[in-house]
Scaffold this motif. Structure first.
Motif, PDB file in Angstrom:
ATOM      1  N   SER A   1     -51.280 -46.069 -20.633  1.00 28.96           N
ATOM      2  CA  SER A   1     -51.291 -47.195 -19.691  1.00 28.96           C
ATOM      3  C   SER A   1     -51.410 -48.534 -20.435  1.00 28.96           C
ATOM      4  O   SER A   1     -50.854 -49.548 -20.008  1.00 28.96           O
TER       5      SER A   1
ATOM      6  N   LYS B   1     -47.930 -49.292 -21.646  1.00 24.51           N
ATOM      7  CA  LYS B   1     -47.107 -49.725 -20.500  1.00 24.51           C
ATOM      8  C   LYS B   1     -47.402 -51.187 -20.177  1.00 24.51           C
ATOM      9  O   LYS B   1     -46.503 -51.981 -19.925  1.00 24.51           O
ATOM     10  N   GLN B   2     -48.710 -51.515 -20.207  1.00 25.19           N
ATOM     11  CA  GLN B   2     -49.135 -52.902 -19.912  1.00 25.19           C
ATOM     12  C   GLN B   2     -48.544 -53.873 -20.940  1.00 25.19           C
ATOM     13  O   GLN B   2     -48.051 -54.941 -20.587  1.00 25.19           O
TER      14      GLN B   2
ATOM     15  N   ARG C   1     -44.846 -54.299 -20.253  1.00 23.94           N
ATOM     16  CA  ARG C   1     -44.641 -55.069 -19.021  1.00 23.94           C
ATOM     17  C   ARG C   1     -44.896 -56.559 -19.254  1.00 23.94           C
ATOM     18  O   ARG C   1     -44.190 -57.419 -18.767  1.00 23.94           O
ATOM     19  N   THR C   2     -45.929 -56.842 -20.056  1.00 26.16           N
ATOM     20  CA  THR C   2     -46.338 -58.236 -20.267  1.00 26.16           C
ATOM     21  C   THR C   2     -45.339 -58.993 -21.149  1.00 26.16           C
ATOM     22  O   THR C   2     -45.038 -60.157 -20.909  1.00 26.16           O
TER      23      THR C   2
END
Ligand code: SF4
Length: 177
Positions: A9, A12-13, A16-17
């Motif tokens: 996670s 993923k963060q 995404r950022t």
């Protein structure tokens, strides 16, 4: 398994950022022009060295962070022959930040008196220029020019490294034009 989930996670963060660093706002051509003009004057009048003594007379340290940034390799102050010194006896230019607190009045005057002639003073930041949000109170004497003569003010809360560089350049160029 818990750690793998956490790592997944987190990755993923990160994806995404994306990259959030600021885009460069400074016009490199302006920086190089200021640097080049300043360097020519320094070579001509100072033998390629300008020594700056910085005094924090009561700043919140916001201005100090920008002075630190001005001293990083991007602006190349050392390469231009400009360096900060610990003793006012070695300084050509005094850079003062903050509204002058009552406790710093005498130290600021002594620093100024200890500098050899010719010498210049720059009041840096809104507080140094006008007293800023602190003004004149029981604890502060306000702007730097209330205590010692000031040759140039660089407003801003805080001013950017480019404005600081332009201010240093302006006071030196003005003195020898
Ligand atoms: S001008 Fe702004 S950043 Fe600089 S000392 Fe004053 S309040 Fe702090």
């Amino acid at each position: 398994m818990i750690y793998e989930d956490a790592m997944y996670s987190l990755l993923k963060q990160i994806f995404r950022t994306g990259i959030k660093t600021e885009t460069r706002l400074i016009n490199s051509t302006v920086r190089l022009q200021v640097s080049s003009d300043l360097q020519k004057t320094l070579v001509k009048h100072f033998g390629r060295a300008l020594a700056i003594r910085h005094v924090d007379a009561g700043s919140c340290n916001g201005c100090e962070l920008e002075i630190q940034a001005t001293n990083n390799p991007y602006y190349n102050l050392e390469g231009l022959g400009i360096h900060f010194v610990a003793s006012p006896k070695h300084a050509d230019l005094l850079l003062v930040t903050g509204p002058v607190s009552k406790h710093m009045e005498i130290a600021l005057k002594r620093t100024y008196d200890a500098m050899p002639e010719p010498k210049w003073v720059i009041a840096l930041g809104d507080c140094g220029c006008t007293g800023g949000i602190f003004g004149e109170t029981y604890a502060t004497s306000g702007k730097v020019s209330n205590i010692i003569p000031v040759d140039l003010t660089i407003p801003g809360c805080p001013p950017t490294p480019m404005q600081i560089l332009q201010g240093i350049s302006a006071v030196i160029l003005k003195s020898f034009s």
